[in-house]
Structure formats: C-alpha cells, structure tokens
Motif scaffolding. Structure first.
Motif, PDB file in Angstrom:
ATOM      1  N   THR A  26      40.686  48.661  64.203  1.00 28.99           N
ATOM      2  CA  THR A  26      40.826  49.720  64.061  1.00 28.99           C
ATOM      3  C   THR A  26      41.144  49.870  63.078  1.00 28.99           C
ATOM      4  OG1 THR A  26      40.390  50.476  65.838  1.00 28.99           O
ATOM      5  CG2 THR A  26      41.130  51.998  64.861  1.00 28.99           C
ATOM      6  N   CYS A  52      48.179  49.053  67.308  1.00 26.46           N
ATOM      7  CA  CYS A  52      47.664  50.859  68.105  1.00 26.46           C
ATOM      8  C   CYS A  52      48.969  50.522  68.910  1.00 26.46           C
ATOM      9  CB  CYS A  52      46.292  50.601  68.720  1.00 26.46           C
ATOM     10  SG  CYS A  52      44.650  50.368  67.701  1.00 26.46           S
ATOM     11  N   CYS A  72      42.009  45.117  68.108  1.00 29.08           N
ATOM     12  CA  CYS A  72      40.918  45.304  67.467  1.00 29.08           C
ATOM     13  C   CYS A  72      40.091  46.211  66.729  1.00 29.08           C
ATOM     14  CB  CYS A  72      40.698  47.223  68.751  1.00 29.08           C
ATOM     15  SG  CYS A  72      42.050  47.950  67.739  1.00 29.08           S
ATOM     16  N   ARG A  98      38.616  48.580  72.791  1.00 24.43           N
ATOM     17  CA  ARG A  98      37.859  49.154  71.759  1.00 24.43           C
ATOM     18  C   ARG A  98      37.723  47.154  71.568  1.00 24.43           C
ATOM     19  NH1 ARG A  98      40.899  53.678  69.998  1.00 24.43           N
ATOM     20  NH2 ARG A  98      42.622  51.427  69.026  1.00 24.43           N
ATOM     21  N   ALA A 140      45.180  47.082  59.510  1.00 26.77           N
ATOM     22  CA  ALA A 140      43.755  47.298  60.500  1.00 26.77           C
ATOM     23  C   ALA A 140      44.746  47.233  61.521  1.00 26.77           C
ATOM     24  CB  ALA A 140      42.524  46.970  60.417  1.00 26.77           C
ATOM     25  N   CYS A 165      42.825  50.559  73.022  1.00 30.67           N
ATOM     26  CA  CYS A 165      42.727  49.323  72.177  1.00 30.67           C
ATOM     27  C   CYS A 165      42.242  48.215  72.840  1.00 30.67           C
ATOM     28  CB  CYS A 165      44.323  49.250  71.646  1.00 30.67           C
ATOM     29  SG  CYS A 165      44.452  47.638  70.214  1.00 30.67           S
TER      30      CYS A 165
END
Length: 71
Positions: A28, A58, A26, A67, A22, A64
């Motif tokens: 993600t 990201c 952020c 987020r 991840a 990013c």
C-alpha cells in the motif's frame, strides 16, 4: 527501529517498497508521516557493490496484515 518480523528478501520487493514509498508487507502507498520507518537496510549481493534500501510499514498493522493475506 528494528523490524519485529524478518524483512522479505530484497529480490521479492518492488522498487516502491525498497524506497519506502509503499509498505514492505502489503504494498500500500504510504503517505508522509503515516508509516513506521524500519531503518535503512544494507544489501551485499554476491556480485556488485553493496547498497541501501529503506523499508517502511503501515501504522495500522491489523489492516496491513489483512491486505497482505489478500495478495
């Protein structure tokens, strides 16, 4: 690669961020090939053995950052 921003403290990250699954910023999930590797980082705690972690971020830094603000 050397990160442009200072990486967060390892204690502030999730296991998924430490393993590069991840985004370190952020949180993600990062599909294979769609991220930037920030290089292995060595941690030397006050007690215990040193260890490595593998942050990634990201590719789309604008999305990013948006987020990251929402967290």
């Amino acid at each position: 690669m050397v990160p442009v921003r200072q990486l967060p403290a390892i204690s502030d990250t999730l296991e998924q961020q430490q393993r590069g699954w991840a985004c370190v910023w952020c949180r993600t999930w990062l599909p294979v090939g769609l991220s930037t590797d920030l290089g292995q980082q060595r941690v030397t705690p006050e007690t215990g053995a040193s260890y490595l972690w593998f942050p990634r971020e990201c590719l789309d830094t604008t999305a990013c950052a948006e987020r990251e603000v929402d967290q």
